[in-house]
Structures are given as C-alpha cells and as structure tokens.
Design an enzyme around this catalytic site. Sequence first.
Site, PDB file in Angstrom:
ATOM      1  N   ASP A  23      -8.217   4.160   8.385  1.00 39.73           N
ATOM      2  CA  ASP A  23      -7.311   4.860   9.313  1.00 39.73           C
ATOM      3  C   ASP A  23      -7.813   4.724  10.748  1.00 39.73           C
ATOM      4  O   ASP A  23      -7.034   4.502  11.681  1.00 39.73           O
ATOM      5  CB  ASP A  23      -7.117   6.331   8.902  1.00 39.73           C
ATOM      6  CG  ASP A  23      -8.387   6.978   8.350  1.00 39.73           C
ATOM      7  OD1 ASP A  23      -9.404   6.272   8.170  1.00 39.73           O
ATOM      8  OD2 ASP A  23      -8.375   8.195   8.097  1.00 39.73           O
ATOM      9  N   ASP A  42      -3.657  -6.557   4.166  1.00 39.98           N
ATOM     10  CA  ASP A  42      -2.244  -6.903   4.305  1.00 39.98           C
ATOM     11  C   ASP A  42      -1.649  -6.151   5.498  1.00 39.98           C
ATOM     12  O   ASP A  42      -0.996  -6.716   6.382  1.00 39.98           O
ATOM     13  CB  ASP A  42      -1.523  -6.510   2.998  1.00 39.98           C
ATOM     14  CG  ASP A  42      -0.087  -6.980   2.941  1.00 39.98           C
ATOM     15  OD1 ASP A  42       0.314  -7.771   3.827  1.00 39.98           O
ATOM     16  OD2 ASP A  42       0.637  -6.551   2.033  1.00 39.98           O
ATOM     17  N   LYS A  57     -12.252   2.929   2.692  1.00 44.84           N
ATOM     18  CA  LYS A  57     -11.860   4.351   2.700  1.00 44.84           C
ATOM     19  C   LYS A  57     -12.864   5.059   1.805  1.00 44.84           C
ATOM     20  O   LYS A  57     -12.508   5.708   0.798  1.00 44.84           O
ATOM     21  CB  LYS A  57     -10.410   4.471   2.200  1.00 44.84           C
ATOM     22  CG  LYS A  57      -9.801   5.844   2.315  1.00 44.84           C
ATOM     23  CD  LYS A  57      -9.496   6.250   3.747  1.00 44.84           C
ATOM     24  CE  LYS A  57      -8.950   7.673   3.788  1.00 44.84           C
ATOM     25  NZ  LYS A  57      -8.938   8.238   5.154  1.00 44.84           N
ATOM     26  N   TYR A  88      -3.002  -4.915  -5.711  1.00 49.75           N
ATOM     27  CA  TYR A  88      -1.875  -5.845  -5.898  1.00 49.75           C
ATOM     28  C   TYR A  88      -1.978  -6.612  -7.219  1.00 49.75           C
ATOM     29  O   TYR A  88      -1.002  -7.187  -7.686  1.00 49.75           O
ATOM     30  CB  TYR A  88      -1.787  -6.849  -4.743  1.00 49.75           C
ATOM     31  CG  TYR A  88      -1.366  -6.240  -3.419  1.00 49.75           C
ATOM     32  CD1 TYR A  88      -1.024  -4.899  -3.308  1.00 49.75           C
ATOM     33  CD2 TYR A  88      -1.315  -7.014  -2.269  1.00 49.75           C
ATOM     34  CE1 TYR A  88      -0.657  -4.349  -2.096  1.00 49.75           C
ATOM     35  CE2 TYR A  88      -0.940  -6.465  -1.046  1.00 49.75           C
ATOM     36  CZ  TYR A  88      -0.618  -5.130  -0.971  1.00 49.75           C
ATOM     37  OH  TYR A  88      -0.251  -4.587   0.238  1.00 49.75           O
ATOM     38  N   ASP A 134      -1.130  -7.616   9.769  1.00 50.70           N
ATOM     39  CA  ASP A 134       0.160  -7.614  10.461  1.00 50.70           C
ATOM     40  C   ASP A 134       0.071  -6.827  11.767  1.00 50.70           C
ATOM     41  O   ASP A 134       0.641  -7.227  12.786  1.00 50.70           O
ATOM     42  CB  ASP A 134       1.254  -7.002   9.574  1.00 50.70           C
ATOM     43  CG  ASP A 134       1.980  -8.064   8.761  1.00 50.70           C
ATOM     44  OD1 ASP A 134       1.493  -9.212   8.730  1.00 50.70           O
ATOM     45  OD2 ASP A 134       3.021  -7.757   8.160  1.00 50.70           O
TER      46      ASP A 134
END
Length: 358
Positions: free
Chosen positions: A225, A249, A193, A143, A253
């Site tokens: 994942d 992020d 990852k 980001y 959520d």
Amino acid sequence: MNYKIALIRGDGIGPEVVGEAVKVLEAVGEKFGHTFTYEDVLLGGCATDAVGKSYPDGTAEKCRACDAVLLGAVGGPKWGSDRPAEQRPETALLAIRKDLGLYANLRPAVLRPALAGACPLKKETAEKGIDLMMVRELTGGIYFGKRDRYQTEDRGEEATDLMAYSEKEIERIGRRAFELSRLRRHKVSSVDKANVLETSRLWRSVMHRLAAEYPDVEYEDVLVDNCAMQIVRDPGQFDVVVTENMFGDILSDEASMVTGSIGLLPSASIGDTAPGLYEPIHGSAPDIAGQDKANPIATILSVAMMMRYSFHLSAEADAIERAVDAVLSAGWRTPDIAEPGVTPIGTRKMGDLICAEI
Ligand code: NAD
C-alpha cells in the site's frame, strides 16, 4: 554473431510495430556486425483464423529453436469471450509464457526527458526523473493457485482463491532482481504485505537472506500500500522493485501511467533458459490498426531489452535507446504523444527516423 529471433506479429497493430522493430534490428546488425535471422510464428487471433487455434501445435518448439521471441500484440473484438478457450488469443499468451518457463516479468518505467510534459505528476516530481524497473513474479501466487466456488448452508455462495509461494519460487525471482540491480543503480525495493499475509512473511525472509548475499546492493522492504503511494509521490526513489504476481500486475500498470504514453513502454519475460519473450505492454489497438498511426517505440525498446538481457549486447541496447531519445528530442511524434499544434508522423516514418539515428 548470428541470432535467430522468433517473430510473433499477432493481430491489430502487431504486424505494423513488429515491422518497424525488424527494421531497427537490421540497422543494429549493420552497425555492429551481427546477423539476425527470423522465424515467423503464428499466434493469436490470426492463428485462430488460419488453423482454428490461437496457440497452434508446435508453437513452443518453434520458439525454443530461437534465441529470443519478439511479440507485437494479440487479440481483438473478432476473437471475443464468446469463442471457445482454444480460439481466444489470451489463452495463447498464457500458454506460451508457461511453456517457455517465463517466471520473471521485467517492466521498465522510464520518463524519457523529451516527454516530461506527458507525466501526470507534479512538475517538480517529473523533473527529478523516473527510471525504475518493476520485476514481477509471473507464474505463481494467487493467479495460479487453487480456486473454488461453492454453496454454503447459511452464507450463500462462497469463493476462494489460494495464494501460495514456495521458497524456491521467491528465491529465483529475488535473485533476478538483485542481479539486475547490479546493472543499474544497485538498489532493490521488495514489495510485500508482511504485516498481514503469511506468503509475504516467507517472501520477506527469503529476500533478507538474499540481501545478505548482495552487500553492494542497497535493500529495503516496502509494504504494497505504501509502494502504491510512493509511485505517485516520488517514483524517482525506486531503482529495481521486486514483487509477487498480483501486486506486480497492479503496480506495474500504475508505474507505466506516471511515464505518459502506453505506446512507449517495453517489457521482457524471462526464465532460466532461452528464449526470453519481448513485447510492448500495449495491446493490439484495433481502433488504429492498419492506419500507419501506431507508435512503434514500445516494440523498438523491447528489442533494446532483448539486446541487453538475452544477448548481453549493452552497446547495441544503448544505441537503440539513444536513437529513440534523439528522435523524440528533435520533436518527432506519433499521434498518441503529439502535443497540441504538433503535426504527427506515421508508424513507418518513426521507424525510419530511429534507424537513421542508429
Ligand atoms: P490497447 O493497449 O490495445 O489500446 C488501448 C488504447 O491505447 C487504444 O486507444 C489504442 O489505440 C492506444 N494504443 C495502444 N497501443 C498504442 C500504440 N502503440 N500507439 C498508439 N496508440 C496505442 O488495449 P485494449 O484496447 O484494452 O485492448 C485491445 C486488444 O488488445 C484486446 O483484444 C486485448 O485483449 C488485447 N491486448 C493484448 C495484449 C498483448 O498482446 N500482450 C495486451 C493488452 C491487450
């Protein structure tokens, strides 16, 4: 003790929910013998209306002069993407987090016992309980990396976003996670990852080095994942989950959704120096603003996080959380969490009941 708190009431339901949180602060002050003083700080759409900028000059200085910052919510259709950047509320949110050096975002996802029915997961999964703390790196990664968009000769337009992490950035967020786990159930799950990304391989090696420094904390690596699957399969297995910005992020959520309502979830953003910033995870809910319908609990629980993480007042934090649970267990509901057949109460009444419990 005396604590000074910057209040960013913001837009939409922001002023209503912050108003209830201030009532709770006063109740805590009275019970435990603290004094809270407040400095109102203008930020967001209301600041654009008042002074032409969503992040007025001097905002960070005003906040730095306080021990903690409490933010309601900012934004709304009136200050949309057609406005120049300096008038948009989102610009102000990014700016204040950066200026205060808030690199760690803490989002607890707790299924409160009285609301187990709101959990969208299987009954037996909900019954096991959910109490996890998502620790997201907030100021690095993709980001904030270099981005580019350019024309190629044979492949049309191309775009890139660079994901970069330094050892130092990983270590400071990792340390936060290990320290936090010591206040909880002594378990850290680090999400990456590493089977694909080089940044994740660096992330993992730094985390392993830290894990050796915290032998009392159980440590595991989880691929992102797999983590996304485990949050819906068995969220009760997690205590502290630490991860980089973009993974955090998305996963935070997902973790919020498994606990039911958006109106119940607090968050904290902290750095190495005061003040930390505390805010509900929800937005300014313009659809219900000014109607005494907003659920103030997420903001009230953000105050509990402020007590615990900025002021190290755990008895005060426990008192707020217990009061919220008691009011919910007694069956009181704002409209967003009211089961069919339950007559909901308003924002102010919810605040009053929680204060009375404290
Ligand atoms: P939102 O969270 O404001 O609202 C989503 C839905 O949840 C709405 O139906 C709303 O009524 C409901 N809701 C939210 N909080 C509630 C509460 N406390 N009690 C009861 N119901 C609640 O998200 P949105 O509609 O996508 O965004 C509205 C505005 O808020 C936008 O301008 C957005 O940019 C802004 N926003 C701000 C923040 C922030 O200040 N940190 C975060 C997210 C969105």
